[in-house]
Design a protein around this motif. Structure first.
Motif, PDB file in Angstrom:
ATOM      1  N   ASP A  41      52.427  16.033  71.213  1.00  0.00           N
ATOM      2  CA  ASP A  41      51.403  14.997  71.433  1.00  0.00           C
ATOM      3  C   ASP A  41      51.975  13.586  71.326  1.00  0.00           C
ATOM      4  OD1 ASP A  41      51.877  14.791  68.730  1.00  0.00           O
ATOM      5  OD2 ASP A  41      49.799  15.152  68.104  1.00  0.00           O
ATOM      6  N   GLY A  42      53.297  13.471  71.188  1.00  0.00           N
ATOM      7  CA  GLY A  42      53.940  12.163  71.122  1.00  0.00           C
ATOM      8  C   GLY A  42      54.094  11.606  69.719  1.00  0.00           C
ATOM      9  N   SER A  43      53.475  12.267  68.735  1.00  0.00           N
ATOM     10  CA  SER A  43      53.622  11.798  67.362  1.00  0.00           C
ATOM     11  C   SER A  43      55.012  12.149  66.839  1.00  0.00           C
ATOM     12  CB  SER A  43      52.541  12.421  66.475  1.00  0.00           C
ATOM     13  OG  SER A  43      52.662  13.844  66.469  1.00  0.00           O
ATOM     14  N   VAL A  44      55.374  11.587  65.691  1.00  0.00           N
ATOM     15  CA  VAL A  44      56.715  11.744  65.138  1.00  0.00           C
ATOM     16  C   VAL A  44      56.696  12.735  63.975  1.00  0.00           C
ATOM     17  CG1 VAL A  44      58.661  10.537  64.047  1.00  0.00           C
ATOM     18  CG2 VAL A  44      57.353   9.420  65.869  1.00  0.00           C
ATOM     19  N   ARG A  45      57.738  13.541  63.903  1.00  0.00           N
ATOM     20  CA  ARG A  45      57.954  14.482  62.804  1.00  0.00           C
ATOM     21  C   ARG A  45      59.357  14.254  62.240  1.00  0.00           C
ATOM     22  NH1 ARG A  45      53.325  14.946  64.086  1.00  0.00           N
ATOM     23  NH2 ARG A  45      52.103  16.865  64.417  1.00  0.00           N
ATOM     24  N   GLY A  46      59.601  14.788  61.045  1.00  0.00           N
ATOM     25  CA  GLY A  46      60.929  14.689  60.450  1.00  0.00           C
ATOM     26  C   GLY A  46      61.479  16.067  60.148  1.00  0.00           C
TER      27      GLY A  46
END
Length: 342
Positions: A99-104
């Motif tokens: 969805d375009g969000s960021v993860r680590g």
């Protein structure tokens, strides 16, 4: 629905750069002069990055007061216990979700293959700590890996070295297929190019056993920068040839042959410890710029020109990286970029 992830190219828009400040120990060095040199160099990289985007530095609680004497007020300081200061390897690898969000991605860190000189109990917690401060969900991985051990193009291609992810001190039971499946899950890698090894000194006792980010970097889709040791007297001369050969016989994830850009290594071959692994490949791309290594060497200007052409529209700034390489790494090794949401 199953979440999918993709690690973006380093040229993607970034939110900030993460670093760590060297605590007492191996990287800081012994004696006031060595400690000042390390702190000054880490701070110079932080300030170079801050010309282009926000920078947050993780500092051991015992070092906060002295860190602020080296870091200007524009640098954000956060506190956490540290063993060392190689944020590329101990921090999270940031990726985009579908969805375009960021993860680590929080890899397992074990001191570059459980090396006898390394300490990592505190550093092993930094990946999840930084992801929490960045306010991004964690993608947990059981793979022993470091950020310096991978390079990507953001389109499905990943670079790795056989001596890192397949290292018996890291993942003794895993095969290439196992690693590639985990790269596909965490990085969105559909095509992994395995390099046979890294540079000579990086494979010696105090090295990483062959990180890719000192030998090759993907500057743009289908374009790879390769460390080019041009002097046959240096053992990396053969390694450069091997790496070029791998790329000449391979394609990227989209099936395109590589345009190989040779980046001459510095002309200096040795220091007091033996053959150096000085490399201009170990640079950081930031918003509107490139923070590159310099070595007070005639090839510094050559490298700046090549990097300027490889990253058009970005200003190339340099920091003397010799103190970093003396301690086992470079500018890319002490930084970790956080991409902006898409």
């Amino acid at each position: 629905m199953t979440k999918t992830f993709m690690m973006p190219s380093e040229t993607a828009v970034q939110e900030r750069v993460w670093m760590a400040f060297p605590p007492e120990g191996y990287s800081l060095g012994e004696g006031d002069e060595a400690k000042h040199e390390a702190r000054s160099t880490w701070a110079a990289v932080a300030h170079a990055c801050a010309r282009f985007e926000p920078v947050t530095v993780v500092v051991d609680p015992a070092e906060v007061h002295i860190a602020r004497t080296y870091l200007s007020d524009e640098i954000t300081i956060v506190e956490a216990p540290l063993d060392d200061a190689w944020m590329r390897d101990i921090g999270p690898t940031f990726v985009h979700a579908d969805d375009g969000s960021v993860r680590g991605v929080d890899w397992v860190f074990n001191g570059w293959g459980a090396q006898d000189w390394a300490r990592w109990e505190k550093d092993a917690r930094i990946g999840s700590f930084v992801a929490g401060l960045a306010d991004v969900p964690v993608v947990s991985s059981a793979l022993v890996n470091e950020g310096g051990g991978i390079q990507v193009d953001g389109l499905g291609t990943a670079l790795a070295t056989e001596t890192v992810q397949l290292d018996s001190g890291r993942n003794p039971a895993l095969t290439k297929d196992d690693v590639e499946r985990e790269f596909a899950r965490t990085l969105g890698a559909t095509h992994v190019i395995w390099l046979p090894r890294g540079l000579t000194r990086d494979n010696e006792r105090f090295g990483t056993r062959g990180h890719v980010d000192i030998v090759a970097a993907i500057a743009a889709p289908g374009v790879v920068l390769v460390d080019d040791q041009q002097d046959p007297a240096h053992p990396d001369f053969e390694i450069s040839a091997e790496i070029r050969d791998v790329f000449s016989r391979s394609v990227d994830a989209l099936g395109r042959p590589w345009r190989i850009v040779n980046v001459p290594a510095p002309t200096v071959l040795e220091d007091d410890e033996g053959f150096v692994d000085y490399s201009y490949i170990n640079h950081l791309v930031v918003n509107g710029g490139v923070v590159a290594c310099s070595f007070d060497d005639p090839n510094d200007a050559v490298a700046v020109k090549i990097l300027s052409e490889a990253y058009p529209g970005r200003e190339v700034v340099t920091v003397d990286a010799r103190p970093l390489f003396e301690r086992g790494g470079g500018i890319h090794c002490i930084t970790q970029q956080q991409p902006s949401p898409r």
